[in-house]
Design a protein around this motif. Structure first.
Motif, PDB file in Angstrom:
ATOM      1  N   MET A   1       0.152   2.702   4.008  1.00  0.00           N
ATOM      2  CA  MET A   1       0.092   1.534   4.886  1.00  0.00           C
ATOM      3  C   MET A   1      -0.168   1.997   6.305  1.00  0.00           C
ATOM      4  SD  MET A   1       2.988  -1.363   5.340  1.00  0.00           S
ATOM      5  CE  MET A   1       2.698  -2.816   6.317  1.00  0.00           C
ATOM      6  N   LYS A   2      -1.154   1.414   6.955  1.00  0.00           N
ATOM      7  CA  LYS A   2      -1.498   1.805   8.308  1.00  0.00           C
ATOM      8  C   LYS A   2      -0.581   1.112   9.303  1.00  0.00           C
ATOM      9  CE  LYS A   2      -4.328   4.062   6.174  1.00  0.00           C
ATOM     10  NZ  LYS A   2      -3.426   4.795   5.326  1.00  0.00           N
ATOM     11  N   MET A 298       0.416  -9.813   0.390  1.00  0.00           N
ATOM     12  CA  MET A 298      -0.374  -8.607   0.629  1.00  0.00           C
ATOM     13  C   MET A 298      -0.135  -8.104   2.042  1.00  0.00           C
ATOM     14  SD  MET A 298      -3.911  -9.809  -1.235  1.00  0.00           S
ATOM     15  CE  MET A 298      -4.697  -8.214  -1.055  1.00  0.00           C
ATOM     16  N   ASN A 299      -0.097  -6.780   2.189  1.00  0.00           N
ATOM     17  CA  ASN A 299      -0.013  -6.189   3.527  1.00  0.00           C
ATOM     18  C   ASN A 299      -1.104  -5.149   3.683  1.00  0.00           C
ATOM     19  OD1 ASN A 299       1.256  -3.276   3.261  1.00  0.00           O
ATOM     20  ND2 ASN A 299       2.409  -4.579   1.867  1.00  0.00           N
ATOM     21  N   SER A 334       7.776  -6.239   3.573  1.00  0.00           N
ATOM     22  CA  SER A 334       7.462  -4.812   3.455  1.00  0.00           C
ATOM     23  C   SER A 334       7.613  -4.171   4.828  1.00  0.00           C
ATOM     24  CB  SER A 334       6.048  -4.586   2.914  1.00  0.00           C
ATOM     25  OG  SER A 334       5.087  -5.195   3.755  1.00  0.00           O
ATOM     26  N   ALA A 335       7.860  -2.877   4.818  1.00  0.00           N
ATOM     27  CA  ALA A 335       8.015  -2.116   6.059  1.00  0.00           C
ATOM     28  C   ALA A 335       7.502  -0.705   5.837  1.00  0.00           C
ATOM     29  CB  ALA A 335       9.485  -2.098   6.505  1.00  0.00           C
ATOM     30  N   SER A 336       7.332   0.026   6.925  1.00  0.00           N
ATOM     31  CA  SER A 336       6.852   1.407   6.827  1.00  0.00           C
ATOM     32  C   SER A 336       7.348   2.198   8.024  1.00  0.00           C
ATOM     33  CB  SER A 336       5.319   1.444   6.746  1.00  0.00           C
ATOM     34  OG  SER A 336       4.746   0.808   7.874  1.00  0.00           O
ATOM     35  N   GLY A 391       5.301   0.431   2.842  1.00  0.00           N
ATOM     36  CA  GLY A 391       4.356  -0.623   2.519  1.00  0.00           C
ATOM     37  C   GLY A 391       4.572  -1.282   1.178  1.00  0.00           C
ATOM     38  N   VAL A 392       5.639  -0.907   0.459  1.00  0.00           N
ATOM     39  CA  VAL A 392       5.905  -1.469  -0.866  1.00  0.00           C
ATOM     40  C   VAL A 392       6.710  -2.762  -0.721  1.00  0.00           C
ATOM     41  CG1 VAL A 392       7.004  -1.079  -3.101  1.00  0.00           C
ATOM     42  CG2 VAL A 392       5.841   0.809  -1.935  1.00  0.00           C
TER      43      VAL A 392
END
Length: 560
Positions: A1-2, A298-299, A334-336, A391-392
């Motif tokens: 995930m960007k 969606m992300n 979602s997070a990253s 990103g999950v």
């Protein structure tokens, strides 16, 4: 995930803009034309400035991933590099150091090009950077391998072509959500979509006989309307209104809204002559972001505000005159986080908030976020995980489900106090023109105590989804003794918390009243566990008869 660190939107309405950055192959003729791209807006060269455009020949980097210093001379060339193994900014900087005047990065997985974060080296990149899909990358690479000189233009397209009409996703009206609960869209009076959009004449020639068509398809065309013909001078634009879309009833399923521009000459850049968006009418989710095949939001990128030195809250707004038909169970998000850091143990808060500020629209002087009341919440701590959960999608049930109120404004939010966390967003959904039309906030954010009604200036939409059910399914929760259960939805074991201790008789039935299980349970420290491993996916009613004669009843959703 960007990831991206973005500026915040103010309470100002968006205005349409002619700016559009493109990548167009000029030679050889066999592959000439526009190619779908993504380009960074927070690092690399600002390509909305016409003077920053480049037109030159492509050259393949000797290390196709550009994850090590490049040895071939790329002076005056547009470097072709592949996605993978290292950060985009690092790839671009290595090409820049080898003399490249621009970079095209080829996606290494099937699908459209994705947003690109700059990473550590992004701020040092001073040349244009774009991404193309794996399919388009193969076309470019094959032509180069065949010995062709592939020449491409990368830059602001306004005035570049003679005949060029177009529009952008931010400039068209769409349904007010990507996922709409069917309980709230039973007929035309309850769900109607206003249609229309801005059409731009990017070319150097004046144009006449232009029409804008819109179709809505849910397996068959259920709407097909074309505007009357109109004209546009070079460099001009017009907002074209079409009849509203509505149906007497709405079958559940995915609806695709497609706009198309037509006029009497051959357009020289056709990629922006057609724009499509979708909305999904179903009975379990409310969301602004697009849904994937599993019904999850969606992300495409992770965002945080700049500066980010406190609380960061990402929200989606909701109100409906028939909201009392649905109950809310929980939320998806979602997070990253940047490597080498991990999400393990990091805390995320989700909440539903009554939004009681009394205002009509964004222009109302009383508009604000001064009267917010939390009505449901939960805390989520990321578990240790290999591979990373960056990103999950995560689903978290509220501690107590709620039934919504008719006409009440709500914010459904995810919040972090961790300044290293990026929250998930969908950059391929945009409600800017809907905001202009409805004069309402769709996805506000909070940063260190200050709210920004329009969210991030890019128009990206939070990758949040609200899990809903029929309100009647929650009506049995009139408990004599307060109860809660987690996880909910459950897969194999559910933990039930009650304000009681001792023994109780547990009866589990399905929604048709058929008994699925019965047993005696022992409540220790206010909780017990129930095994639902053998249950089919669905909603079940848990009934507890306590030894002191009191009762509790609640619902548990089992997913498989």
């Amino acid at each position: 995930m960007k990831k991206g660190i973005l500026s915040l939107g103010l309470v100002l309405l968006a205005t349409n803009s002619f700016s559009q950055v493109i990548c167009s192959v000029e030679a050889p003729a066999g592959i000439a034309g526009g190619y779908q791209i993504t380009n960074p807006t927070t690092w690399s060269l600002d390509m909305s400035i016409p003077a920053n455009a480049v037109l030159d020949t492509l050259m393949l980097a000797d290390d196709s991933l550009a994850c090590a210093p490049l040895t071939n001379d790329l002076t005056g060339k547009i470097a072709l590099i592949y996605r993978g193994s290292c950060e985009y900014g690092s790839k671009a900087l290595r090409a820049q150091n080898a003399g490249a005047i621009a970079v095209i990065i080829v996606n290494n997985i099937p699908g459209a090009p994705v947003p690109m974060g700059g990473g550590v080296d992004g701020p040092s990149v001073t040349i244009p950077v774009v991404m193309v899909s794996n399919v388009d990358g193969d076309i470019l690479h094959d032509a180069m391998e065949a010995g062709d000189d592939v020449v491409a233009f990368i830059g602001e397209k306004n005035g570049y072509y003679d005949n060029d009409l177009g529009f952008k996703i931010a400039d068209i009206l769409r349904a007010d959500a990507s996922a709409i609960p069917s309980q709230l869209a039973t007929n035309a009076a309850e769900f109607t979509t206003t249609l229309g959009g801005w059409v731009f004449n990017y070319g150097q020639n004046d144009q006449t006989g232009i029409t804008l068509n819109a179709k809505v398809n849910n397996g068959a065309d259920v709407y097909d309307q074309t505007s009357t013909a109109f004209s546009l001078l070079a460099g001009d634009s017009a907002f074209i209104t079409l009849p509203d879309f509505s149906l007497a009833s709405y079958p559940m399923g995915v609806y695709t809204l497609t706009y198309e521009i037509a006029y009497g000459v051959t357009d020289q850049y056709t990629l922006d002559n057609t724009i499509a968006s979708t909305f999904d009418i179903q009975d379990s989710v409310y969301a602004l972001a697009r849904l994937d095949g599993a019904g999850k939001p969606m992300n495409t990128i992770g965002f945080m505000p700049s500066p980010n030195d406190g609380s960061f809250t990402s929200c989606i707004a909701f109100t409906n005159d028939n909201a009392s038909r649905i109950g809310v169970l929980g939320m998806h998000f979602s997070a990253s986080i940047n490597a080498p850091d991990s999400l393990d143990g990091r805390e995320i808060l989700i909440s539903a908030r009554r939004w009681d500020d009394a205002f009509t629209d964004l222009n109302d002087p009383n508009f604000g976020f001064t009267s917010l009341t939390e009505v449901a919440s939960a805390i989520f701590n990321y578990p240790p995980s290999i591979p990373s959960l960056n990103g999950v999608d995560q689903y978290v049930a509220f501690d107590t489900p709620i039934v919504l109120e008719d006409g009440q404004r709500y914010l459904f939010c995810v919040q972090t106090f961790d300044t290293e966390i990026f929250l998930g967003y969908d950059e391929q959904s945009n409600y800017d023109e809907n905001t202009n039309n409805d004069l309402q906030a769709f996805h506000p954010i909070e940063s260190n105590g200050d709210f920004f009604a329009l969210g991030f200036t890019s128009g990206a939409v939070p990758s949040l989804a609200v899990n809903v059910v029929d309100a009647a399914d929650l009506a049995v929760n009139e408990n004599v003794i307060e109860t809660s259960s987690f996880p909910n939805p459950a897969v194999d074991v559910v933990t039930v918390k009650v304000n009681a201790n001792g023994t109780a008789a547990l009866t589990i039935t399905d929604l048709a009243g058929r008994m699925v299980s019965s047993s005696d349970v022992t409540i220790v420290n206010g909780q017990f566990k129930a095994n639902v491993d053998g249950f089919k996916a669905g909603t079940y009613i848990f009934s507890l008869d306590y030894s002191n004669g009191t009762k509790s009843q609640f619902k548990v959703v089992v997913s498989k």
